[in-house]
Scaffold this active site. Structure first.
Site, PDB file in Angstrom:
ATOM      1  CG  ASP A  69       2.789 -10.667  -5.924  1.00  0.00           C
ATOM      2  OD1 ASP A  69       2.919 -11.120  -7.052  1.00  0.00           O
ATOM      3  OD2 ASP A  69       3.278  -9.593  -5.546  1.00  0.00           O
ATOM      4  CG  ASP A  80       8.066  -9.069  -4.185  1.00  0.00           C
ATOM      5  OD1 ASP A  80       8.271  -9.267  -5.395  1.00  0.00           O
ATOM      6  OD2 ASP A  80       7.777  -9.981  -3.387  1.00  0.00           O
ATOM      7  CG  ASP A 115       7.218  -7.497  -9.373  1.00  0.00           C
ATOM      8  OD1 ASP A 115       6.797  -8.128 -10.349  1.00  0.00           O
ATOM      9  OD2 ASP A 115       7.383  -7.983  -8.250  1.00  0.00           O
TER      10      ASP A 115
END
Lengths: 896, 282
Positions: A330, A619, A623
């Site tokens: 990310d 997170d 996911d």
């Protein structure tokens, strides 16, 4: 029948229901057909089965057989030490099984965390009556009533709503509540449609009524649960390798045992003699200490990692990290600090840094400030700003110029269109002096197309092509500087109509663009260095962000991740087939922007199909499937949900990308260290086998008993081997490419070094000591020596001591396969010194204490024998130094 | 009447929600193949008055719906044992394709094996389409269709014939999916070149089916994956990529295979997150 596209009547018709709901009979029939409305975990092997598996594999079965035979032998022929041997071997099986289970075991709680998101009771209408039932009894066609605070039990098409907002974080990852309506949405997808509420989400405001169209594992939430629970990560490369090694060595050991047993029969030895011999060969060859040492080494590495802020949830993940070839990461919070602040603005067709603005004299800037303060859900509590990062930054910006509280009192919010991740804007309606005003804030590329005017020096002028071009240029400039850009626009409302719904509010269009705000989320300072390390280590980094492509590109450039990457958006990704995705992933520089968490799994799957070893960060609740699918799932400790943390292999306690790289280095060191202590453990197999071969072939007394072999393998060798497992990473470890999936732990050079070089030196030392001691005490070749003769006990003790003395030198030697012992500091691995000390203490206890003598059939030996054996340790050191020098020279020559 | 082999289609209904959805799927084929559609219900001894009424009403409703779509349809009410009555009707009227829904008659029991539909599939002399309705919100809106090809091609031409009207009607994205089964440790040891070779062999296996689809103007995408269990890969693909429909061919696996490796069709029907269309050609 796209349920979201239908009118209320069509929905009833399609699902064979009505406003008064299903009747009980039909509901019961549907319950039988569709099953209970619950998420079901994939069938897993039970804990007991898992434990039993580790005690019944080939290696364990072999040892069980040996143990039972030895115990039976002990009962049939007492006094030969068979009984103790049988018990000792049984201990080995239990220790190994226990360690293997500990290494593999991890309580799977991700599914339990998911279950917590579903309600227990639901209010429905059946047979025209409102009633409460358990959520598991809900069936497609049921009419469900929803109100503020309710968790949603199934996928529902809304038919009536009043001011309803839902928290979709578990499905979309979007933290802001989204508004819901009941009108048909023919162009939307089920999961994005505004007339749909999905199982696992919750109602945060308002109320509504809808009809259930999917239950249980067919819901979107059920799909996440299925992917989370059904993806089995399987064995790690290290687990597979350890099994392979033990299996190979076990087969070799058994074959050798059978060969030597048969040879013994042919040369006319008795059954028991042959039996001891065969058992000795097997026990000497099997690396009993390997699995406990590997497990303990991994456990210690995981402890070191936790000090570096990487919490390991499954031990084998430590080593798998070392094999990682791709990291999908990310951006926000991992590569950057997730601390937004405004740095520049674009108003009156001019891009200005904050220090150069004069809000009091510039009406456009003041309008931008007001829009930022009012179209904003962040708020002040005890002097601190509470809210989402972007909104906090906007409020901070506004606070520098105006009294936000005062403004919010003067221009109170009347209504709002909350932010929607698919629409990409939010709007608020405010009462103000002349009447009312709508402020809209959102993605510039969307808002620009909704504006027909632009606020320029206090006047509204046409937003013509020239001004649009200027705005586009400013936008490119801002995103090119890695800024997150937000646009602010407004529209005046009809003062007479705003209190009842005004048309301007119902359809947001014809807006006046006020300007843009550039927000900076600075990169974490450690990240550029970590990226450089990854490049040198042959690890590809793929940025996967929800941000826009230009910001992703700019941030990536700023941190040195790429220069000119191909940026694939989520929409493009979803339109690509699997082959195209794999081809795209082969490019050197690639990033993914505007992707949803669900897209991550697509990327991870394609990478795995390309043969990569993938680590992925995440997170959110959704996911979890990607975290499970990847070889290494990395959850964020600070911002991660419990579901993500439970689904991950590793949790980053500081959410920092650099921590991943530090953990990878540690993971690589683990494999190197396992090779080091495997060499160490295997080396001692040779001086353990040679005495048995000599015993049969030369007809001499057996120089080393089976219990003494176990004393080495499970006693003296253990701590030094473990100490080798704690060696710090060698310099340049991150400059090598990732370990190939084909690379074996038991490579030919490793086996040759252990079995053909180090092992024979140790065998020479121990056998020389054995014969020297016997000869100086009057034994002659061919003399028989009873196993109860004290001289025999002392001689075997010398043989055992010879192995230990040379193994002490071997610890130093095995610290590196190339580097000189003298070039490596002793103090960086203090555990090694402690291990050697314990090794010496153990042998002293075995040799010089009565319990030690009884347990291992040993007897004290004179100091002179120590003085005889110690030079062999120096010989081993010296010869190994020569070998290493030769290897280093060869390498230098090859490089030059 | 039509030149297509499926000149006469029979859809079996019992008044249930599932059968009605199955009937709606049958309109698609009747329209595409210009076939005559028979909607049949069987009144059994153990049916109560309400169930009987519901079944009869269901026929009227389906006939009305089908006629609106211009389908040549005929309603038939039979009496007796369901399997015997339908089998007799199929034989007497030379039915070419039978469409029926399959569902779990009792909790924990199998969906398909020993169900009425599976008995019909093995008993009737015509081709059978069995539908399992799992997600009413996605039924009859098959925008994304997954077509797993297990093993070598199975009646490629006929299967493409069935997919064609669905693709045309819903402008569907068709994904032909093939799983190369390997042990999980074997998969982990594969390097890219080896994977490429396996993918190539997978492409060869589905090549003739892809050709049939292309011949009908269907531009399907192909996806070849390696997995340790075909069933898991299909369910995982359907869950992750949110397919609306799975179209699966089924053959009579021999008894030994079924005992040794289980029945993937049964497992897919049990765990599917979307509707499944089982095809069995004769």
């Amino acid at each position: 029948m796209a349920i979201q596209a239908l009118t209320s009547e069509e929905v009833y018709n399609a699902l064979h229901t009505s406003p008064s709901g299903l009747d009980e009979e039909e509901a019961s029939e549907r319950l039988k057909t569709f099953g209970l409305n619950e998420i079901r975990e994939a069938q897993k092997t039970s804990l007991l089965h898992n434990i039993a598996r580790h005690f019944t594999n080939l290696f364990a079965l072999l040892l069980w057989g040996a143990s039972i035979t030895a115990i039976a032998g002990g009962l049939l022929k007492p006094g030969e030490g068979f009984f103790i041997l049988g018990i000792a071997i049984m201990g080995v099986v239990l220790i190994n099984g226990g360690f293997a289970f500990y290494q593999e075991y991890r309580a799977e709680k991700a599914f339990d965390e998911l279950k917590k998101l579903l309600p227990y009771m639901v209010t429905i209408i059946r047979g025209g009556r409102e009633r409460e039932i358990t959520a598991s009894e809900v069936v497609p066609g049921d009419i469900v009533l929803l109100k503020e605070g309710d968790r949603v039990s199934s996928d529902i098409r809304l038919l009536d709503v009043t001011e309803m907002k839902v928290d979709n974080a578990s499905i979309t990852g979007e933290s802001k509540p989204a508004k819901r309506d009941a009108t048909p949405h023919p162009d939307a997808e089920i999961s994005d449609s505004l007339n749909i509420v999905l199982a696992g989400t919750s109602v945060v405001r308002g109320q509504g009524r809808g009809v259930v169209f999917a239950t249980g594992m067919s819901t979107e939430f059920g799909k996440i649960a299925r992917l989370t629970s059904e993806i089995v990560s399987g064995m790690s490369p290290l687990e597979m390798e350890t099994i392979r090694v033990t299996r190979t060595i076990t087969v070799i050991a058994v074959c050798l045992g059978i060969i030597f047993f048969t040879a013994g029969v042919f040369i006319g030895r008795g059954f028991w003699e042959n039996f001891i011999f065969a058992l000795g060969i097997v026990v000497a060859n099997v690396p009993e200490g390997l699995l406990p040492t590997v497990t303990l080494s991994l456990a210690m590495a995981s402890q070191r990692m936790s000090k570096k802020k990487a919490l390991v949830r499954k031990l084998t993940a430590v080593e798998t990290l070392g094999s990682v070839t791709v990291i999908c990461t990310d951006k926000t919070g991992t590569l950057t600090q997730n601390r937004m602040s405004a740095v520049n603005i674009y108003t009156n067709s001019i891009l200005k840094e904050l220090q150069h603005i004069d809000a009091n004299s510039d009406l456009s800037t003041m309008m931008l400030i007001k829009g930022s303060a009012l179209c904003n859900d962040a708020y002040l509590r005890d002097g601190a700003i509470v809210g989402e990062q972007t909104e906090k930054a906007l409020l901070e910006f506004a606070q520098n110029y105006i009294d936000v509280d005062n403004l919010r009192t003067k221009e109170p919010r009347i209504a709002e269109h909350p932010f929607d991740p698919f629409r990409k804007w939010m709007a608020t309606l405010h009462e103000n002096e002349p009447g009312a005003i709508i402020y809209v804030k959102g993605a510039p590329e969307v808002l620009i197309n909704m504006c027909t005017g632009i606020f320029h020096n206090g006047e509204v002028v046409a937003f013509d092509d020239v001004r649009k071009k200027k705005a586009d240029e400013a936008l490119s400039d801002m995103t090119g500087r890695a800024l997150r850009v937000l646009a602010v626009a407004y529209r005046d409302c009809n003062p007479l109509l705003f209190k009842i719904k005004c048309p301007e509010w119902e359809k947001i269009e014809d807006l006046v663009l006020v300007g843009f705000l550039g927000l900076e989320d600075p990169p974490r300072p450690e990240v550029p260095g970590a990226i450089k390390d990854c490049n040198e280590a042959g690890i590809k980094i793929i940025m996967v962000t929800g941000d826009n492509p230009e910001t992703a590109r700019a941030v990536g450039r700023e941190i040195g991740l790429f220069n000119n990457p191909d940026i694939v958006t989520g929409t493009e990704l979803r339109g690509m087939n699997h082959k195209d995705i794999m081809n795209a992933l082969l490019k050197d520089e690639i990033a993914f922007a505007r992707v949803t968490p669900a897209d991550k799994m697509t990327i991870v799957s394609a990478l795995k199909d390309l043969g990569e070893v993938v680590a992925v960060t995440g997170d959110g609740v959704n996911d979890a499937p990607a975290l499970k699918k990847a070889d290494i799932g990395i959850a964020m400790g600070l911002s991660g949900t419990d579901v993500a943390k439970e689904a991950a292999d590793i949790i980053l306690l500081d959410d920092n990308f650099a921590t991943i790289v530090r953990a990878i280095e540690e993971g690589r060191a683990v494999f190197e260290n396992i090779k080091k202590f495997t060499t160490y453990i295997l080396s001692s197999n040779i001086p353990e086998i040679i005495p048995y071969i000599a015993y049969v072939i030369l007809g001499i007394p057996l120089p080393l008993t089976v219990v003494q072999i176990l004393a080495v393998d499970l006693g003296t060798d253990m701590l030094p081997a473990l100490a080798l497992g704690t060696e710090p990473p060698e310099p340049g470890l991150l400059k090598r490419p990732p370990r190939s999936v084909k690379e074996r732990l038991l490579s030919l050079p490793l086996l040759a070094r252990a079995y053909l070089f180090l092992g024979p030196i140790e065998a020479i030392a121990s056998m020389a000591g054995f014969f020297w001691f016997l000869s100086i005490n009057g034994w002659h070749w061919g003399d028989a020596l009873s196993s109860k003769n004290p001289l025999y006990w002392q001689a075997t003790t010398v043989c055992l001591t010879g192995i230990i003395v040379t193994q002490v030198a071997n610890v130093f030697v095995c610290r590196s396969g190339i580097l000189s012992v003298f070039s490596m500091s002793l103090w960086v691995n203090r555990f090694m010194l402690a291990g050697i000390s314990v090794e010496i203490v153990i042998i002293l206890l075995i040799v010089y204490t009565s319990p030690g003598n009884i347990m291992f059939a040993t007897s004290p030996i004179p100091l002179s024998m120590w003085l005889f054996l110690i030079p062999f340790a120096f010989l081993l050191l010296g010869l190994e130094e020569v070998r290493k020098l030769f290897v280093r020279n060869m390498m230098t020559r090859r490089i030059s | 009447m039509t030149d297509h082999p499926f000149k006469k289609i029979l859809v079996a209904v019992d008044g249930s929600f599932h059968c009605n959805v199955a009937a709606r799927y049958s309109y698609l084929f009747a329209q595409a193949f210009h076939s005559k559609l028979f909607v049949v219900t069987v009144i059994t001894k153990d049916m109560n008055e309400k169930a009987e009424k519901s079944a009869t009403y269901s026929i009227t409703r389906i006939i009305d719906e089908a006629r609106v779509s211009g389908i040549d349809i005929e309603g038939v009410i039979l009496k007796g044992d369901v399997i015997e009555a339908i089998t007799r009707f199929v034989k007497e009227n030379k039915i070419d394709l039978l469409i029926s829904s399959t569902r779990r008659p009792q909790k924990e029991r199998r969906y398909f094996v020993k169900s009425v539909t599976s008995s019909l599939m093995s008993g009737v002399p015509c081709s059978v389409i069995a539908l399992r309705i799992s997600h009413p919100g996605r039924s009859l809106r098959s925008k994304k269709v997954l077509v797993p090809v297990i093993g070598d091609g199975y009646r490629d031409k006929e299967r493409a014939d069935i997919i064609s009207p669905i693709a045309d009607r819903f402008n569907s994205n068709i994904t032909v999916f093939h799983v190369i089964e390997l042990s999980s440790s074997g998969i982990k040891r594969l390097e890219k070149l080896e994977k490429d070779k396996l993918t190539e062999s997978g492409e060869k296996k589905i090549a003739s089916f892809m050709k049939e689809l292309r011949g009908r103007g269907i531009h399907a995408s192909e996806k070849i994956v390696t997995g340790s269990k075909v069933r898991d890969e299909i369910i995982s693909e359907a869950s992750h990529h949110k397919y609306d429909l799975i179209i699966l061919g089924t053959t009579k696996r021999n008894i030994i295979k079924r005992v040794v490796s289980g029945n993937p069709v049964e497992e897919i029907l049990r765990d599917t997150p979307c509707d499944v269309m089982l095809l069995h050609f004769k």
